[in-house]
Design a protein around this motif. Structure first.
Motif, PDB file in Angstrom:
ATOM      1  N   ALA A   1       0.813  -1.216   0.000  1.00 35.58           N
ATOM      2  CA  ALA A   1       0.000   0.000   0.000  1.00 35.58           C
ATOM      3  C   ALA A   1       0.848   1.268   0.000  1.00 35.58           C
ATOM      4  O   ALA A   1       0.507   2.254  -0.674  1.00 35.58           O
ATOM      5  N   ASP A   2       1.955   1.262   0.757  1.00 37.11           N
ATOM      6  CA  ASP A   2       2.751   2.501   0.837  1.00 37.11           C
ATOM      7  C   ASP A   2       3.916   2.544  -0.152  1.00 37.11           C
ATOM      8  O   ASP A   2       4.717   3.487  -0.150  1.00 37.11           O
ATOM      9  N   GLY A   3       4.033   1.504  -1.020  1.00 33.45           N
ATOM     10  CA  GLY A   3       5.055   1.518  -2.058  1.00 33.45           C
ATOM     11  C   GLY A   3       6.410   0.971  -1.652  1.00 33.45           C
ATOM     12  O   GLY A   3       7.326   0.892  -2.484  1.00 33.45           O
ATOM     13  N   THR A   4       6.559   0.573  -0.396  1.00 33.34           N
ATOM     14  CA  THR A   4       7.861   0.083   0.075  1.00 33.34           C
ATOM     15  C   THR A   4       8.274  -1.205  -0.621  1.00 33.34           C
ATOM     16  O   THR A   4       9.448  -1.378  -0.986  1.00 33.34           O
ATOM     17  N   LEU A   5       7.324  -2.106  -0.820  1.00 32.10           N
ATOM     18  CA  LEU A   5       7.649  -3.380  -1.471  1.00 32.10           C
ATOM     19  C   LEU A   5       8.140  -3.141  -2.894  1.00 32.10           C
ATOM     20  O   LEU A   5       9.133  -3.736  -3.335  1.00 32.10           O
ATOM     21  N   TYR A   6       7.467  -2.266  -3.608  1.00 32.42           N
ATOM     22  CA  TYR A   6       7.876  -1.949  -4.979  1.00 32.42           C
ATOM     23  C   TYR A   6       9.280  -1.359  -4.998  1.00 32.42           C
ATOM     24  O   TYR A   6      10.107  -1.716  -5.851  1.00 32.42           O
ATOM     25  N   ALA A   7       9.569  -0.486  -4.052  1.00 32.95           N
ATOM     26  CA  ALA A   7      10.893   0.142  -3.983  1.00 32.95           C
ATOM     27  C   ALA A   7      11.982  -0.900  -3.733  1.00 32.95           C
ATOM     28  O   ALA A   7      13.067  -0.822  -4.332  1.00 32.95           O
ATOM     29  N   ILE A   8      11.704  -1.877  -2.886  1.00 36.09           N
ATOM     30  CA  ILE A   8      12.678  -2.938  -2.608  1.00 36.09           C
ATOM     31  C   ILE A   8      12.941  -3.754  -3.870  1.00 36.09           C
ATOM     32  O   ILE A   8      14.092  -4.087  -4.190  1.00 36.09           O
ATOM     33  N   LEU A   9      11.874  -4.083  -4.597  1.00 37.78           N
ATOM     34  CA  LEU A   9      12.030  -4.863  -5.827  1.00 37.78           C
ATOM     35  C   LEU A   9      12.868  -4.100  -6.854  1.00 37.78           C
ATOM     36  O   LEU A   9      13.769  -4.670  -7.492  1.00 37.78           O
TER      37      LEU A   9
END
Length: 278
Positions: A257-265
């Motif tokens: 939801a907050d975009g952290t997972l996408y940033a890690i990827l």
């Protein structure tokens, strides 16, 4: 006579009941409820997970000497949000990860680009998917193999315990390849392919992209190959650890939801095509 017999039976039962204990009193002992795994992890301030040792999922960065990689970074963020201060890794061969997770109580979970499959879900529970994965076919750069049809006379390798072994064995069964070879790890697979000991290999697309970019291999992937194992990866926990599973899923939802997972990827070389939105 019936009354006398009944009385004798009652007296006999009382004697039997009292004979073992010497008393008719019943003692009630308070038994403390067993702590669940998440509670134990939080009390220790330590989460222990199992993984193989391989880029780009979980590895030690030689420059920083820190645990790094896609799954390692995701776990680090999850544990931070759960208020857990430390992560410890147990290195295990990939093929043995899930078995070790289920039998070793000191291991809390397993994470290493693990595909979620029905067969594996019979053994462990998975979090919701954290990213997408698929396979590639690798051959030497000078190889005349350019298409999947060219593999009919090829010896093809894959790493033990991966779904790629099942795939190439199915190919052999259908006469799509000449023979198969099983390797214990990806570096051995790539080295033998690089040295001409096998004709082709099948492995994880993300792993191969990273390996070919950072190592001195004279290898390439088949550009016109269409993946047959489009899968999603997740974090594995013991089936009994429901509370831990729910906590992991809650934090993964937050990170989506907050975009952290996408940033890690993205930081680890993946892109929006590898992201799972729901």
């Amino acid at each position: 006579m019936k009354k006398i017999f009944t009385l004798i039976m009652i007296i006999g039962l009382i004697v039997i009941i009292r004979g073992d204990t010497g008393s008719s009193e019943i003692t009630i002992t308070n038994i403390a409820p067993e702590k669940d795994r998440l509670q134990i992890i939080k009390e220790k301030g330590l989460l222990t997970f199992a993984s193989a040792n391989g880029t780009p999922f979980v590895y030690i960065d030689t420059e920083t000497n820190k645990l790094s990689g896609i799954d390692a970074d995701i776990l680090a963020e999850i544990t931070k949000r759960l208020g857990i201060n430390k992560i410890e890794r147990k290195e295990i061969q990939f093929a043995d990860l899930l078995n070790q997770l289920t039998t070793d109580d000191s291991i809390d979970l397993a994470a290493d680009g693990i595909y979620i499959t029905p067969e594996r879900e019979e053994i462990v529970s998975f979090t919701q998917p954290i990213y997408k994965e698929s396979e590639v076919v690798i051959v030497p750069k000078a190889s005349k193999i350019n298409f999947k049809d060219d593999l009919k006379n090829a010896v093809v390798g894959a790493v033990r315990g991966t779904k790629f072994v099942d795939l190439i064995q199915e190919w052999k069964k259908n006469n799509l390849v000449k023979d198969v070879m099983i390797f214990e790890d990806t570096p051995k697979l790539l080295n033998d392919l690089n040295n001409g000991k096998i004709d082709a290999g099948v492995s994880d697309a993300t792993l191969i992209e990273y390996s070919l970019k950072s190592k001195g291999f004279f290898l390439k992937t088949l550009r016109d190959y269409t993946p047959e194992l489009n899968r999603t990866a997740g974090i594995a926990v013991k089936k009994s650890d429901v509370t831990l599973l729910n906590a992991l899923n809650e934090k993964i939802n937050e990170m989506k939801a907050d975009g952290t997972l996408y940033a890690i990827l993205v930081d680890n070389g993946l892109n929006k095509n590898d992201m799972i939105l729901n």
